[in-house]
Motif scaffolding. Structure first.
Motif, PDB file in Angstrom:
ATOM      1  N   ARG A  25       0.865  -1.179   0.000  1.00  0.00           N
ATOM      2  CA  ARG A  25       0.000   0.000   0.000  1.00  0.00           C
ATOM      3  C   ARG A  25       0.901   1.229   0.000  1.00  0.00           C
ATOM      4  NH1 ARG A  25      -2.878  -3.867  -0.226  1.00  0.00           N
ATOM      5  NH2 ARG A  25      -5.012  -4.126   0.541  1.00  0.00           N
ATOM      6  N   TRP A  53      -6.584   1.602  -7.307  1.00  0.00           N
ATOM      7  CA  TRP A  53      -5.937   1.971  -6.041  1.00  0.00           C
ATOM      8  C   TRP A  53      -6.985   2.257  -4.962  1.00  0.00           C
ATOM      9  CZ3 TRP A  53      -2.281   5.693  -9.032  1.00  0.00           C
ATOM     10  CH2 TRP A  53      -1.153   4.984  -9.470  1.00  0.00           C
ATOM     11  N   PHE A 101      -5.816   2.068  -0.972  1.00  0.00           N
ATOM     12  CA  PHE A 101      -4.626   2.883  -0.809  1.00  0.00           C
ATOM     13  C   PHE A 101      -5.064   4.222  -0.204  1.00  0.00           C
ATOM     14  CE2 PHE A 101      -1.155   1.183  -3.757  1.00  0.00           C
ATOM     15  CZ  PHE A 101      -1.661  -0.091  -3.759  1.00  0.00           C
ATOM     16  N   MET A 139      -6.250   2.612   6.952  1.00  0.00           N
ATOM     17  CA  MET A 139      -5.284   1.643   6.429  1.00  0.00           C
ATOM     18  C   MET A 139      -4.685   0.819   7.564  1.00  0.00           C
ATOM     19  SD  MET A 139      -1.810   2.319   4.206  1.00  0.00           S
ATOM     20  CE  MET A 139      -1.133   3.384   5.483  1.00  0.00           C
TER      21      MET A 139
END
Length: 289
Positions: free
Chosen positions: A111, A128, A133, A161
């Motif tokens: 990532r 993405w 991401f 994330m």
């Protein structure tokens, strides 16, 4: 001849994007309509598998068509079953593929921290986004002070994330300078380093604060190009000279997890001291080339 090679390389990039990008977009739709956190996590694993095959196909044709001159040094003990934080200097878009050559399928699906503008790249930007991401705003300290709500959104993207990384192993790649090195940028920053821009500490600190206890280690990557002005187009044309990638494995130190970089002055100073020392070591390593 090199220009023709570059055109063919762009065509191959386009074909691989269509080949793997379209099923990835299809699974993105499936992810959007899938109910329940556990099922969406299963779909994300399928998206990861598609992306890894996409990367692998690109590396295959680059290895045989472009035949890049790579010298890669990796530590022992890398694993796909554990999370990693990868810190690197940044010279060219080529850096991404050098990292892929070295680390693809040796550590989990990567990532990257991405500029928000990149989400508009056809197919790739949506891919993405589907792969979760984090898209970040490029803001100065003054801009963050004027627009704290926008800075908070970047922090929230990093938090999401890190939360995902607690559910499945991922490798977080961070080009800590925030932008590609050029002599003009180096002069504008009045950088204290000879061959590097100033490191941006916030994103790295937040990852280590939130996720440090889950990481197997920190991979400190130093990229050197014999060509003083590398470009991605030159790489696609097969004109790039030798590229050296030196990687060392560093531990996550005991004080890193659970810190408060944003609000605690002593935590912030301690982290800046650590990353500036790391950057001085990297600068010395580059100077030896």
């Amino acid at each position: 001849m090199s220009t023709l090679r570059g055109i063919v390389s762009l065509l191959l990039l386009t074909l691989t994007t269509l080949l793997w990008g379209l099923p990835l977009l299809l699974m993105t739709v499936v992810k959007l309509i899938t109910p329940g956190h556990r099922l969406r996590l299963a779909v994300l694993r399928v998206l990861n598998a598609i992306a890894l095959n996409w990367i692998g196909l690109n590396l295959w044709w680059m290895r045989h068509w472009l035949k890049p001159r790579l010298e890669i040094e990796l530590p022992e003990g890398l694993s796909r079953q554990h999370g990693w934080l990868v810190l690197s200097n940044h010279r060219s878009w080529t850096d991404i593929f050098v990292l892929f050559f070295a680390l693809h399928r040796r550590i989990p699906m990567p990532r990257f921290f991405l500029k928000r503008q990149l989400i508009w790249i056809p197919i790739v930007g949506l891919a993405w986004w589907a792969l979760e991401f984090p898209f970040m705003r490029r803001m100065t300290a003054a801009q963050r002070a004027r627009h704290p709500h926008l800075a908070r959104r970047d922090q929230q993207a990093t938090e999401r994330m890190c939360q995902r990384a607690r559910e499945m192993p991922i490798a977080i790649f961070n080009f800590v300078e925030g932008t590609r090195f050029t002599p003009a940028k180096h002069a504008a920053q009045d950088s204290p380093y000879r061959q590097l821009l100033k490191p941006r500490a916030g994103g790295v600190a937040q990852v280590l604060n939130l996720l440090g206890d889950q990481l197997a280690g920190i991979l400190d990557v130093t990229l050197h190009y014999d060509n003083p002005r590398p470009t991605f187009w030159g790489y696609l044309c097969g004109r790039e000279e030798r590229i050296v990638m030196h990687t060392r494995l560093m531990p996550v130190e005991d004080w890193m997890p659970g810190g408060n970089y944003q609000d605690n002055a002593s935590d912030k100073e301690r982290f800046h001291t650590w990353i500036n020392a790391l950057w001085h070591q990297k600068d010395d390593r580059l100077s030896r080339f």
